[in-house]
Design a protein around this motif. Structure first.
Motif, short mmCIF file in Angstrom:
data_model
loop_
_atom_site.label_atom_id
_atom_site.label_comp_id
_atom_site.label_asym_id
_atom_site.label_seq_id
_atom_site.Cartn_x
_atom_site.Cartn_y
_atom_site.Cartn_z
N VAL A 15 15.44 81.97 26.63
CA VAL A 15 15.60 81.49 25.26
C VAL A 15 14.40 80.63 24.85
N LEU A 16 13.86 80.90 23.67
CA LEU A 16 12.90 80.00 23.04
C LEU A 16 13.60 79.30 21.89
N ASP A 17 13.68 77.99 21.93
CA ASP A 17 14.10 77.19 20.78
C ASP A 17 12.82 76.73 20.10
N CYS A 18 12.45 77.40 18.99
CA CYS A 18 11.15 77.15 18.37
C CYS A 18 11.17 76.00 17.37
N SER A 19 12.29 75.30 17.28
CA SER A 19 12.38 74.08 16.46
C SER A 19 13.29 73.10 17.19
N ARG A 41 18.92 64.32 32.21
CA ARG A 41 20.14 65.09 32.46
C ARG A 41 19.95 66.13 33.56
N GLU A 42 18.80 66.05 34.25
CA GLU A 42 18.45 66.98 35.33
C GLU A 42 18.45 68.42 34.84
N VAL A 43 17.89 68.61 33.65
CA VAL A 43 17.77 69.93 33.03
C VAL A 43 16.30 70.33 33.03
N HIS A 44 16.01 71.57 33.44
CA HIS A 44 14.64 72.09 33.38
C HIS A 44 14.39 72.61 31.97
N LEU A 45 13.48 71.97 31.25
CA LEU A 45 13.17 72.37 29.88
C LEU A 45 11.67 72.22 29.63
N PRO A 46 10.89 73.28 29.83
CA PRO A 46 9.48 73.22 29.44
C PRO A 46 9.37 73.04 27.93
N VAL A 47 8.48 72.15 27.49
CA VAL A 47 8.34 71.89 26.05
C VAL A 47 6.86 71.88 25.68
N ALA A 48 6.60 72.16 24.40
CA ALA A 48 5.24 72.11 23.87
C ALA A 48 5.31 71.89 22.37
N ALA A 49 4.31 71.21 21.84
CA ALA A 49 4.19 71.06 20.39
C ALA A 49 3.56 72.33 19.83
N ALA A 50 4.24 72.95 18.85
CA ALA A 50 3.73 74.20 18.28
C ALA A 50 4.37 74.44 16.92
N ASP A 51 3.59 75.01 16.03
CA ASP A 51 4.05 75.46 14.72
C ASP A 51 4.74 76.81 14.90
N MET A 52 5.92 76.99 14.34
CA MET A 52 6.64 78.25 14.52
C MET A 52 5.92 79.45 13.89
N ARG A 53 4.93 79.18 13.06
CA ARG A 53 4.13 80.27 12.50
C ARG A 53 3.02 80.72 13.45
N ARG A 54 2.81 79.96 14.53
CA ARG A 54 1.77 80.28 15.52
C ARG A 54 2.29 79.89 16.90
N LEU A 55 3.17 80.71 17.45
CA LEU A 55 3.80 80.39 18.73
C LEU A 55 2.84 80.69 19.88
N PRO A 56 2.73 79.79 20.84
CA PRO A 56 1.72 79.92 21.91
C PRO A 56 2.22 80.72 23.11
N PHE A 57 2.74 81.92 22.85
CA PHE A 57 3.30 82.74 23.92
C PHE A 57 2.85 84.18 23.76
N HIS A 112 21.31 79.03 30.48
CA HIS A 112 20.17 79.83 30.02
C HIS A 112 18.86 79.20 30.46
N ARG A 113 17.81 80.01 30.51
CA ARG A 113 16.46 79.56 30.82
C ARG A 113 15.77 79.27 29.49
N VAL A 114 15.62 78.00 29.16
CA VAL A 114 15.21 77.61 27.81
C VAL A 114 13.83 76.98 27.81
N THR A 115 13.03 77.36 26.83
CA THR A 115 11.75 76.72 26.52
C THR A 115 11.87 76.13 25.11
N GLY A 116 11.34 74.93 24.92
CA GLY A 116 11.44 74.30 23.61
C GLY A 116 10.08 74.03 23.00
N THR A 117 9.92 74.37 21.73
CA THR A 117 8.73 73.99 20.97
C THR A 117 9.16 73.36 19.66
N ASP A 118 8.28 72.54 19.12
CA ASP A 118 8.55 71.90 17.84
C ASP A 118 7.21 71.45 17.26
#
Length: 257
Positions: A51-55, A92-108, A70-76
């Protein structure tokens, strides 16, 4: 200041106090995660999804979905918000990779995720058809064939009928007293966009610490957004009401063919 910079500043300023918009953030997080998890599993099956949570903001939906397996990545767009999301996940011992990104230009790379989530009225920060299409095209690009798009917005069909000018106050109990959060809305002449003033009154000794943050939204009607999703290349766009999904806002889902 550009539109993107203004939105980033709004959430940078709000990040430290964002949890105070909830009467109980942890309870709200759990409820939203369970509802979105049900939406995802009803459409993709019971296996954990990428899952990508893009906001992702401070992690409300992203952390909750990770806790659902779920395997979640977060951007905002807000770097302050994603830093806090990372800290809250770690606590909370949760694995959550995060990055700052505009949803109009996702870095993936393309076709990376099973699900893209854009929840809690985030997409309506985009104020033009071109920007909405750019964001939806990016969400489609990073989804695998058969992937699922999940968007939630305010119930704008109802809102557009009355065009309210404020929200009811939300009270949150804290160790120092009750915080009060409310919004004032100023509608543009087009009848669709509105400027928002977000007020938080936080107890501070014998008085109050007052924060006012400002942003602008586009009140996208349901059919309007569903049409945009279809134009971006998605199929089977459909809305689910809170009474059915259990989520606090209407939820739009669509699939990559």
């Amino acid at each position: 200041m550009s539109e993107a910079s203004a939105v980033a500043r709004f959430y940078d300023e709000l990040a430290a106090d964002y949890h105070l918009v909830y009467a109980n953030w942890d309870a709200g997080m759990a409820q939203q995660g369970q509802a979105l998890n049900s939406v995802i599993r009803a459409r993709l099956g019971n296996a954990p999804a990428s899952v990508l949570d893009c906001s992702c903001g401070i992690g409300t939906q992203a952390i909750a979905l990770a806790l659902c397996g779920h395997r979640v990545t977060g951007t905002d767009i807000s770097s302050s918000a994603v830093r806090r999301a990372g800290r809250e996940a770690s606590s909370r011992e949760v694995h959550l990779p995060v990055a700052a990104a505009d949803m109009r230009r996702l870095p993936f790379a393309g076709h990376r995720f099973d699900v893209v989530v854009c929840a809690d009225n985030s997409l309506p920060h985009l104020l033009t058809e071109e920007d909405v299409h750019a964001a939806l095209a990016e969400m489609r690009r990073v989804l695998r064939p058969g992937g699922l798009l999940v968007i939630s917005t305010r119930p704008y069909d109802e809102i557009l009928r009355t065009r309210p000018v404020s929200t009811s106050p939300q009270l949150t109990s804290t160790p120092t007293g009750r915080t009060i959060t409310f919004q004032l809305w100023d509608w543009h002449n087009d009848g669709e966009r509105y400027d928002l003033e977000h007020f938080q009154l936080i107890p501070d000794g014998e008085g109050w610490r007052v924060h006012v943050r400002r942003s602008t939204y586009w009140a996208l009607a349901r059919q309007q957004l569903a049409d945009s999703v279809t134009e971006a290349g998605f199929a089977a766009a459909e809305w689910e009401a809170p009474e059915s999904s259990g989520y606090f806002q209407p939820v739009l889902t669509a699939r990559v063919p």
